[in-house]
Design an enzyme around this catalytic site. Structure first.
Site, PDB file in Angstrom:
ATOM      1  N   GLN A   1       0.684  -1.258  -0.045  1.00 33.50           N
ATOM      2  CA  GLN A   1      -0.103   0.075   0.173  1.00 33.50           C
ATOM      3  C   GLN A   1       0.744   1.217  -0.089  1.00 33.50           C
ATOM      4  OE1 GLN A   1      -3.155   0.195  -0.333  1.00 33.50           O
ATOM      5  NE2 GLN A   1      -3.899  -2.027   0.108  1.00 33.50           N
TER       6      GLN A   1
ATOM      7  N   LYS B   1      -1.400  -2.640  -7.903  1.00 28.68           N
ATOM      8  CA  LYS B   1      -2.161  -1.667  -7.092  1.00 28.68           C
ATOM      9  C   LYS B   1      -1.383  -0.194  -7.538  1.00 28.68           C
ATOM     10  CE  LYS B   1      -2.717  -4.558  -3.023  1.00 28.68           C
ATOM     11  NZ  LYS B   1      -3.995  -4.636  -2.638  1.00 28.68           N
TER      12      LYS B   1
HETATM   13  N1  PMP Z   1      -0.429  -6.269   2.042  1.00 27.21           N
HETATM   14  C1  PMP Z   1      -1.259  -5.300   1.987  1.00 27.21           C
HETATM   15  C2  PMP Z   1      -1.406  -4.277   3.037  1.00 27.21           C
HETATM   16  C3  PMP Z   1      -2.520  -5.292   1.101  1.00 27.21           C
HETATM   17  O1  PMP Z   1      -3.306  -4.242   1.070  1.00 27.21           O
HETATM   18  C4  PMP Z   1      -2.396  -6.302   0.012  1.00 27.21           C
HETATM   19  C5  PMP Z   1      -3.339  -6.239  -0.861  1.00 27.21           C
HETATM   20  N2  PMP Z   1      -4.749  -5.957  -0.471  1.00 27.21           N
HETATM   21  C6  PMP Z   1      -1.450  -7.337  -0.042  1.00 27.21           C
HETATM   22  C7  PMP Z   1      -0.534  -7.415   0.898  1.00 27.21           C
HETATM   23  C8  PMP Z   1      -1.610  -8.580  -0.814  1.00 27.21           C
HETATM   24  O2  PMP Z   1      -1.299  -8.018  -2.072  1.00 27.21           O
HETATM   25  P1  PMP Z   1      -1.382  -8.991  -3.320  1.00 27.21           P
HETATM   26  O3  PMP Z   1      -2.911  -9.571  -3.213  1.00 27.21           O
HETATM   27  O4  PMP Z   1      -1.254  -8.118  -4.530  1.00 27.21           O
HETATM   28  O5  PMP Z   1      -0.346 -10.101  -3.316  1.00 27.21           O
END
Ligand code: PMP
Length: 433
Positions: free
Chosen positions: A228, A251
């Site tokens: 994030q 993201k």
């Molecule tokens: N850590 C945080 C703080 C997140 O917000 C997210 C996604 N919501 C993730 C890890 C996991 O990311 P990803 O699904 O892209 O692997």
């Protein structure tokens, strides 16, 4: 810490009438929005789409979409092996992306950058390849009470397997970490501190540089979940002194299915591979193998070529806008979002850390977050509802679920006004606050 100082509030002026913070915008948001075809549409019966679920995934600019199309139409080939024109083109662009991502987080070298499917895979890579060799019975992994399940469950699995203990740093009522507890939990048994840079629920930006120093003084390493933070602020992994640093393409305007694990070179050198297969070897004997050079040792099999290349284009796109300008815009828009929501009776916003990003979680009286999000969706507004992959944090907040609006640089105050109006209408519709 670099860029945690949101600073330059002179970009904002107060509109005394409405008590609104009006952006004197250093970003030409209307022009930037034209880069995102998806934003220019109406949903349901002609409602202009408002996309406020950016913490889940961001939208993609045309430059990124074009890069995907260009790869498949002009130079689709496997990388690192084909001795032909297309293969060379693909390999050059793929490795160019590695350089772009290294520069984006100010990594010392491209050797520090292993491509993965995303933050979750990056963290699991560390848990398997580093954790299984370095964490044993009686050791402690120290995470926090605000971790996303991605930065918690891999450590639970490791701790169970190894007879180690997983402890969580508690959270204070304003949404910041209890740093005194952190200091007292940092015993010599702690092997790893696993912390999110920015909470996907509370928006809290954690003092990871300070935590890295304390972890190192205690003989532990630190892993930073930067899913994030990297999309929203300029980061410098070397200045933060992170040992491991994980983030996702999707993201930050890039495609899904691509991410980065940054790690210090000595650590990567000493670690065993995560997965075995093609491309990660130097020599394969009948009964054992030797490993490829960094970072290829951690990239078994055919990588996600198109998405990695487009990930690099996304990093360029954000750099061209300027991460500091993005951060300033979002800081003001977040303050505006919190103010507009908190002026509504019975609305409670979670997370008032002095340093916070644009994930704004809230409760509206007794209305269930799923009902609320469905109602505002009918007005054309996309927000998130649920436990947000942070069930331990939900328990700490005393709720089972929250609603969340999360902004990016292409969001506007008008969109936040529409959200606030929709929340007020929802209160009337459901008959209670
Ligand atoms: N850590 C945080 C703080 C997140 O917000 C997210 C996604 N919501 C993730 C890890 C996991 O990311 P990803 O699904 O892209 O692997």
């Amino acid at each position: 810490m670099r860029s945690l100082d949101f600073a330059r509030d002179d970009r904002c002026i107060m509109n005394a009438d409405a008590g609104k913070t009006k952006l004197v915008d250093s970003l030409d948001v209307e022009r930037l929005r034209r880069d995102f075809p998806i934003l220019d549409q109406t949903v349901y019966d002609g409602k202009a789409l408002v996309y406020l679920d950016n913490a889940a995934t961001s939208q993609k600019p045309e430059a990124v979409i074009d890069a995907l199309v260009e790869y498949y139409t002009r130079y689709n080939a496997n990388v690192h092996r084909a001795l032909h024109y297309l293969g060379e083109q693909a390999t050059a662009r793929f490795e160019e992306a590695r350089g772009k991502l290294a520069r984006f987080i100010r990594a010392p070298s491209e050797r520090n950058i292993a491509f993965t499917r995303g933050t979750t895979e990056s963290i699991n890579l560390v848990a398997y390849a580093w954790g299984r060799a370095n964490v044993g019975k009686g050791d402690v992994i120290l995470a926090t009470g605000m971790e996303h399940h991605s930065n918690l469950v891999p450590w639970q699995i490791l701790a169970r397997e190894k007879g180690a203990e997983l402890k969580l740093v508690p959270i204070q009522d304003d949404g910041t970490l209890d740093m005194e507890s952190f200091a007292s939990l940092l015993s010599s048994n702690v092997k790893l501190v696993a912390v999110t840079h920015m909470s996907n629920v509370l928006g809290t930006v954690n003092p990871v540089k300070e935590m890295a120093k304390a972890a190192h003084d205690a003989g532990a390493l630190i892993l930073v979940d930067a899913a994030q933070s990297v999309p929203h602020m300029a980061v410098d992994v070397a200045a933060l002194d992170a040992d491991f640093f994980a983030f996702s393409s999707h993201k930050m305007c890039g495609p899904t299915g691509a991410g980065v694990l940054y790690a210090r070179e000595e650590l990567l050198d000493a670690m065993n591979p995560f997965m075995g297969g093609g491309e990660m070897i130097s020599k394969v004997n009948d009964d054992y193998s030797t490993w490829a050079d960094l970072p290829y040792k951690f990239e078994a099999g055919t990588p996600n070529i198109a998405d990695v290349i487009a990930f690099g284009v996304a990093a360029d796109y954000l750099t061209d806008i300027g991460m500091d300008r993005i951060h300033e815009h979002e800081k003001a828009l977040t303050a505006y979002t919190m103010a507009r929501l908190e002026e509504i009776p019975d609305v409670r916003v979670f997370g008032h850390a002095p340093e916070r990003g644009g994930a704004v979680s809230f409760a509206v009286g007794e209305i269930h977050p799923h009902d609320l999000s469905q109602y505002v969706d009918q007005q054309g507004i996309a927000i998130r509802a649920g436990h947000l992959c942070a069930q331990p944090l939900m328990r700490r907040l005393g709720v089972t679920a929250v609603s969340r609006a999360s902004v990016y640089f292409y969001n506007t105050e008008d969109e936040i006004d529409r959200l606030a109006d929709a929340v007020r209408k929802a209160q009337q519709f459901f008959g209670h606050g």
